[in-house]
Motif scaffolding. Structure first.
Motif, PDB file in Angstrom:
ATOM      1  N   ASN A 112      74.545  37.521  38.950  1.00 27.32           N
ATOM      2  CA  ASN A 112      74.309  36.433  38.000  1.00 27.32           C
ATOM      3  C   ASN A 112      74.817  35.118  38.575  1.00 27.32           C
ATOM      4  O   ASN A 112      75.944  35.039  39.070  1.00 27.32           O
ATOM      5  CB  ASN A 112      75.003  36.731  36.667  1.00 27.32           C
ATOM      6  CG  ASN A 112      74.429  37.958  35.979  1.00 27.32           C
ATOM      7  OD1 ASN A 112      73.234  38.199  36.042  1.00 27.32           O
ATOM      8  ND2 ASN A 112      75.283  38.746  35.333  1.00 27.32           N
ATOM      9  N   GLU A 117      69.477  31.654  34.929  1.00 26.39           N
ATOM     10  CA  GLU A 117      69.329  32.760  33.989  1.00 26.39           C
ATOM     11  C   GLU A 117      67.957  33.415  34.058  1.00 26.39           C
ATOM     12  O   GLU A 117      67.805  34.592  33.717  1.00 26.39           O
ATOM     13  CB  GLU A 117      69.604  32.276  32.558  1.00 26.39           C
ATOM     14  CG  GLU A 117      71.067  31.957  32.263  1.00 26.39           C
ATOM     15  CD  GLU A 117      71.533  30.642  32.885  1.00 26.39           C
ATOM     16  OE1 GLU A 117      70.664  29.828  33.302  1.00 26.39           O
ATOM     17  OE2 GLU A 117      72.766  30.434  32.961  1.00 26.39           O
ATOM     18  N   TYR A 120      67.300  36.883  35.792  1.00 22.86           N
ATOM     19  CA  TYR A 120      67.720  38.187  35.253  1.00 22.86           C
ATOM     20  C   TYR A 120      66.500  38.982  34.798  1.00 22.86           C
ATOM     21  O   TYR A 120      65.681  38.503  34.014  1.00 22.86           O
ATOM     22  CB  TYR A 120      68.682  38.018  34.078  1.00 22.86           C
ATOM     23  CG  TYR A 120      69.180  39.346  33.550  1.00 22.86           C
ATOM     24  CD1 TYR A 120      70.215  40.018  34.190  1.00 22.86           C
ATOM     25  CD2 TYR A 120      68.589  39.950  32.441  1.00 22.86           C
ATOM     26  CE1 TYR A 120      70.659  41.250  33.735  1.00 22.86           C
ATOM     27  CE2 TYR A 120      69.028  41.175  31.981  1.00 22.86           C
ATOM     28  CZ  TYR A 120      70.065  41.823  32.634  1.00 22.86           C
ATOM     29  OH  TYR A 120      70.493  43.051  32.177  1.00 22.86           O
ATOM     30  N   SER A 121      66.397  40.207  35.289  1.00 22.60           N
ATOM     31  CA  SER A 121      65.301  41.094  34.918  1.00 22.60           C
ATOM     32  C   SER A 121      65.795  42.126  33.917  1.00 22.60           C
ATOM     33  O   SER A 121      66.685  42.931  34.238  1.00 22.60           O
ATOM     34  CB  SER A 121      64.753  41.804  36.174  1.00 22.60           C
ATOM     35  OG  SER A 121      63.883  42.854  35.812  1.00 22.60           O
ATOM     36  N   ARG A 125      67.672  45.330  34.874  1.00 22.70           N
ATOM     37  CA  ARG A 125      69.018  45.130  34.347  1.00 22.70           C
ATOM     38  C   ARG A 125      69.953  44.489  35.373  1.00 22.70           C
ATOM     39  O   ARG A 125      71.116  44.846  35.507  1.00 22.70           O
ATOM     40  CB  ARG A 125      69.613  46.454  33.839  1.00 22.70           C
ATOM     41  CG  ARG A 125      68.824  47.051  32.689  1.00 22.70           C
ATOM     42  CD  ARG A 125      69.479  48.291  32.147  1.00 22.70           C
ATOM     43  NE  ARG A 125      68.696  48.832  31.037  1.00 22.70           N
ATOM     44  CZ  ARG A 125      69.030  49.923  30.352  1.00 22.70           C
ATOM     45  NH1 ARG A 125      70.127  50.591  30.670  1.00 22.70           N
ATOM     46  NH2 ARG A 125      68.269  50.352  29.366  1.00 22.70           N
ATOM     47  N   ARG A 126      69.401  43.555  36.113  1.00 24.96           N
ATOM     48  CA  ARG A 126      70.203  42.781  37.052  1.00 24.96           C
ATOM     49  C   ARG A 126      69.447  41.513  37.413  1.00 24.96           C
ATOM     50  O   ARG A 126      68.245  41.396  37.169  1.00 24.96           O
ATOM     51  CB  ARG A 126      70.515  43.587  38.307  1.00 24.96           C
ATOM     52  CG  ARG A 126      69.300  43.972  39.137  1.00 24.96           C
ATOM     53  CD  ARG A 126      69.693  44.886  40.284  1.00 24.96           C
ATOM     54  NE  ARG A 126      68.550  45.223  41.134  1.00 24.96           N
ATOM     55  CZ  ARG A 126      68.607  46.113  42.124  1.00 24.96           C
ATOM     56  NH1 ARG A 126      69.749  46.748  42.374  1.00 24.96           N
ATOM     57  NH2 ARG A 126      67.540  46.372  42.862  1.00 24.96           N
ATOM     58  N   ALA A 127      70.168  40.572  37.997  1.00 24.21           N
ATOM     59  CA  ALA A 127      69.554  39.308  38.408  1.00 24.21           C
ATOM     60  C   ALA A 127      69.117  39.398  39.863  1.00 24.21           C
ATOM     61  O   ALA A 127      69.743  40.071  40.684  1.00 24.21           O
ATOM     62  CB  ALA A 127      70.539  38.160  38.236  1.00 24.21           C
ATOM     63  N   SER A 151      62.899  37.553  36.547  1.00 28.03           N
ATOM     64  CA  SER A 151      62.420  37.908  35.214  1.00 28.03           C
ATOM     65  C   SER A 151      60.901  37.974  35.139  1.00 28.03           C
ATOM     66  O   SER A 151      60.342  38.465  34.160  1.00 28.03           O
ATOM     67  CB  SER A 151      62.924  36.883  34.184  1.00 28.03           C
ATOM     68  OG  SER A 151      62.427  35.578  34.497  1.00 28.03           O
TER      69      SER A 151
END
Length: 254
Positions: A112, A117, A120-121, A125-127, A151
């Motif tokens: 992160n 922001e 973030y996917s 479940r992580r950036a 994302s």
């Protein structure tokens, strides 16, 4: 040192790369890495760093150098490697000509970062950054797209990177995330229904063929700087992805 497993390249490939970097630096007025580190050693250090994604202090321990020296070597040598190998990256239009192309998306994890922001996917479940990978049916790398926010859905990333238009006339296979494009994808089970036997057989065939692009991604991510968490400046990551892509093409003999 076992060069193939530690650096990703065979000893003769490293020697050729060092010669090319030396030819480039002859035109420079200043040395871009600390004089205390010879060119061959500097190139090997940089390859170990991007292949293994160790922290710089650990790399320093391996080479008997301080962390600041490792940082200076890496920052000076990596762009030179990119210059030396730029011609090994094929033009995508040329690479796909006459081929069945397999496409899939993957992420380059970054952790992160404040102000980013949109990287973030929720799915992963992580950036990170989303890259699209094109491969042939043998699992050979054909191209890596420009990086996009993590994302972003693969379907949109396929369009945003320009590949949807570029591959419009090329037979392409992808996973169900690419439904709605021209790519051939497995059929989804209808709501409150079942797939026919023919559809199931077709899906199995598609999945079997498509597995080659997953192998391709696995080989690309053996350059662990793309796989185990990038710790550097986020603004530099797109260029690092480009250079690592050229290293993978060089490793494969393009």
């Amino acid at each position: 040192m076992r060069y193939q497993s530690t650096t990703g390249l065979a000893a003769d490939q490293i020697e050729e790369l060092v010669v090319r970097v030396w030819q480039i630096v002859q035109c420079r007025e200043e040395q871009l890495w600390p004089p205390v580190v010879g060119l061959y050693r500097a190139v090997v250090l940089t390859l170990v760093y991007v292949r293994q994604n160790l922290n710089q202090a650990a790399v320093g321990d391996l080479f008997g150098l301080s962390q600041p020296t490792v940082s200076r070597v890496y920052r000076g040598i990596l762009p030179l490697i990119g210059e030396a190998l730029c011609l090994h990256v094929p033009d995508l239009e040329e690479a796909i000509r006459g081929r069945l192309v397999l496409v899939d998306g993957t992420d380059v994890p970054t952790g992160n970062r404040a102000g980013h922001e949109d990287n973030y996917s929720g799915k992963r479940r992580r950036a990170g950054l989303n890259i699209q990978v094109a491969a042939d049916t043998d699992g050979g790398l054909l191209a890596v797209s420009i990086p996009l926010p993590g994302s972003m859905h693969d379907r949109k990333a396929f369009t945003e990177c320009g590949w949807e238009d570029l591959l419009a006339e090329t037979p392409t296979i992808a996973d169900p995330a690419y439904q709605g494009t021209h790519a051939t994808t497995p059929r989804k089970k209808p709501k409150n229904g079942e797939l026919s036997t023919r559809d199931k057989e077709s899906n199995n065939t598609i999945s079997s063929i498509r597995s080659a692009v997953e192998r391709c991604i696995a080989h690309l991510k053996n350059w662990k700087i793309l796989a185990t968490g990038y710790r550097g400046r986020l603004a530099e990551l797109p260029n690092i992805i480009r250079i690592v892509t050229s290293l993978e093409f060089y490793r494969r003999g393009w």
